[in-house]
Design a protein around this motif. Structure first.
Motif, PDB file in Angstrom:
ATOM      1  N   LEU A 168      59.266  98.975 -37.343  1.00 43.41           N
ATOM      2  CA  LEU A 168      58.947  99.522 -36.024  1.00 43.41           C
ATOM      3  C   LEU A 168      58.749 101.038 -36.096  1.00 43.41           C
ATOM      4  O   LEU A 168      57.814 101.587 -35.503  1.00 43.41           O
ATOM      5  N   LYS A 196      56.247  94.988 -26.398  1.00 44.34           N
ATOM      6  CA  LYS A 196      57.641  94.565 -26.288  1.00 44.34           C
ATOM      7  C   LYS A 196      58.442  95.010 -27.512  1.00 44.34           C
ATOM      8  O   LYS A 196      59.592  95.450 -27.391  1.00 44.34           O
ATOM      9  N   GLN A 197      57.832  94.899 -28.705  1.00 42.72           N
ATOM     10  CA  GLN A 197      58.532  95.319 -29.920  1.00 42.72           C
ATOM     11  C   GLN A 197      58.872  96.806 -29.894  1.00 42.72           C
ATOM     12  O   GLN A 197      59.950  97.215 -30.337  1.00 42.72           O
ATOM     13  N   THR A 210      62.558  92.152 -35.670  1.00 44.03           N
ATOM     14  CA  THR A 210      61.696  92.891 -36.590  1.00 44.03           C
ATOM     15  C   THR A 210      62.484  94.057 -37.162  1.00 44.03           C
ATOM     16  O   THR A 210      63.110  94.805 -36.405  1.00 44.03           O
ATOM     17  N   LEU A 257      53.248  93.629 -29.145  1.00 43.00           N
ATOM     18  CA  LEU A 257      53.574  94.917 -29.746  1.00 43.00           C
ATOM     19  C   LEU A 257      54.262  95.837 -28.748  1.00 43.00           C
ATOM     20  O   LEU A 257      55.192  96.575 -29.094  1.00 43.00           O
ATOM     21  N   SER A 262      66.746  94.208 -32.995  1.00 42.19           N
ATOM     22  CA  SER A 262      65.411  93.633 -33.053  1.00 42.19           C
ATOM     23  C   SER A 262      65.318  92.656 -34.210  1.00 42.19           C
ATOM     24  O   SER A 262      65.874  92.903 -35.287  1.00 42.19           O
TER      25      SER A 262
END
Length: 430
Positions: free
Chosen positions: A334, A301-302, A329, A299, A327
């Motif tokens: 995010l 890193k995200q 994601t 998380l 990303s």
């Protein structure tokens, strides 16, 4: 004026949202390759008068023993098979604007929509996964380019869907103009050159419903122009209210009619008959995920959080986040995580452990959904069952009757098309 009511969509991919779900439950892993597996879940959803089933997609195979194969079938093909067998319920199919051609995709989705009697929606995604791009012999485009292409793609698709207006009211007997109104679109843009018209006519009930998950600035712009259902992350309720208000205002600013945008966050239901059973279900769910420390590291890193600078147990501040421009994601997810952390004053450890669960007894789950819906933090919800069909059946049999008894969800299908059922305008772009 139509009375406001809650909308429910059921995620219907593979075996359930839990990574190990295809090894659980009835244990036959081959069931995810059997149409009857999907028919059964769709029939359960129909029994609960769920508005539509939702088929996500990532056209790739990751042979990880801990992760289920999520999408073994093309969503458009699977939706055609399901709606051909299961009446009433709608079907939302995912297809990418990054690795398709507008005419082909417009024709496929218009075809299954017409054949199903108007029960189809299209979840338009831009695809940020390099593994998917590699399957199409391409590199992932930048975020801005993906959304620029998607905007032009949707312009072309809508033009094609409206390019042949067959005279449905005059279809019997000879007609000097049997085709009706036919209008080539003759589109020439940066990414596409398409003459048209489409050889699938526009039905009398309008085009397929367009679904979008816009969270980045470009995604929100795309959703404001074309999104009718906005698929969202279940964050905090204040963030949900802000997102709904922003989505409606953005659609109005594009000149679209009132009621043309619905926001549906997704959630994982864990339903037990007692508090003790609920606690056990949550513990079992957590046990099926990666260890907490791995989730914290992933998380960080995200979200661009520097673990050398902050303590994982201190309350996060806005300055602690440095979201990436690119990303795998979706940026909207995010941003929703950031909203949750700030609104609820969470540490990184708490944020990593906070799941998009709604866990409780049937009454508690119903109360939570109604609370969000009444406060306009959502127009409805997407149910991500941890194990299919079991968890979906529990929701349908134990939670839906409570929603119905409280007058927020219908007891029957009263509209035949998905567009009518959702109260969406026949002409979505105004």
């Amino acid at each position: 004026m139509r009375k406001r009511r809650m909308y429910l969509v059921s995620w219907l991919n593979s075996s359930g949202v839990l990574p190990n779900s295809w090894n659980e439950g009835r244990g036959n892993r081959a069931r995810i390759f059997d149409l009857e597996n999907y028919i059964r879940s769709a029939e359960i959803a129909r029994r609960g008068r769920i508005d539509a089933f939702f088929l996500a997609d990532q056209p790739q195979l990751t042979p990880n023993p801990k992760v289920r194969p999520e999408y073994p079938f093309d969503p458009i093909v699977l939706a055609a098979a399901i709606t051909g067998r299961v009446p009433d319920i709608g079907g939302i199919v995912t297809a990418s604007t990054s690795f398709s051609l507008p005419y082909t995709l417009a024709r496929q989705i218009a075809s299954v929509n017409l054949l199903s009697g108007g029960r189809i929606g299209w979840n338009a995604v831009t695809t940020a996964n390099p593994a998917v791009a590699a399957n199409y012999g391409a590199a992932i485009a930048t975020h801005d380019n993906r959304y620029e292409r998607a905007e032009e793609f949707l312009e072309v698709v809508h033009g094609l869907w409206n390019s042949w207006k067959f005279p449905w009211d005059e279809a019997i007997g000879p007609n000097p103009n049997p085709f009706g109104e036919v209008m080539p679109i003759n589109h020439e843009g940066k990414y596409f050159k398409v003459a048209g018209p489409l050889n699938v006519p526009l039905p009398p009930y309008g085009p397929p419903v367009v679904v979008q998950a816009g969270g980045s600035d470009q995604g929100k712009r795309l959703a404001s122009r074309f999104g009718e259902i906005i698929y969202a992350f279940l964050g905090s309720k204040p963030a949900g209210r802000r997102f709904v208000a922003e989505a409606r205002a953005a659609a109005r600013a594009q000149g679209r009619p009132e009621g043309s945008t619905l926001v549906l966050p997704s959630f994982v239901p864990l339903i037990g008959s007692t508090e003790a059973e609920v606690k056990r279900l949550v513990a079992e769910y957590e046990a099926g995920l990666d260890p907490a420390e791995q989730r914290i590291e992933a998380l960080s890193k995200q979200l661009g959080i520097d673990l050398e600078r902050i303590n994982v147990d201190q309350v996060l501040q806005e300055k602690d986040f440095n979201l990436p421009k690119e990303s795998a994601t979706p940026i909207g997810i995010l941003k929703s995580m950031v909203d949750v952390a700030l609104d609820e004053k969470l540490s990184l450890r708490q944020l990593a452990l906070r799941m998009r669960l709604i866990a409780g007894t049937p009454d508690q789950v119903a109360d939570r959904l109604i609370d969000w819906w009444q406060d306009e933090a959502a127009d409805g919800f997407v149910i991500n069952a941890p194990l299919l069909p079991d968890a979906l059946e529990i929701f349908v049999d134990q939670v839906v009757p409570i929603l119905q008894s409280r007058g927020v969800f219908p007891r029957s299908y009263t509209e035949s098309t998905l567009r009518e059922r959702l109260g969406l305008p026949r002409n979505p772009l105004g």
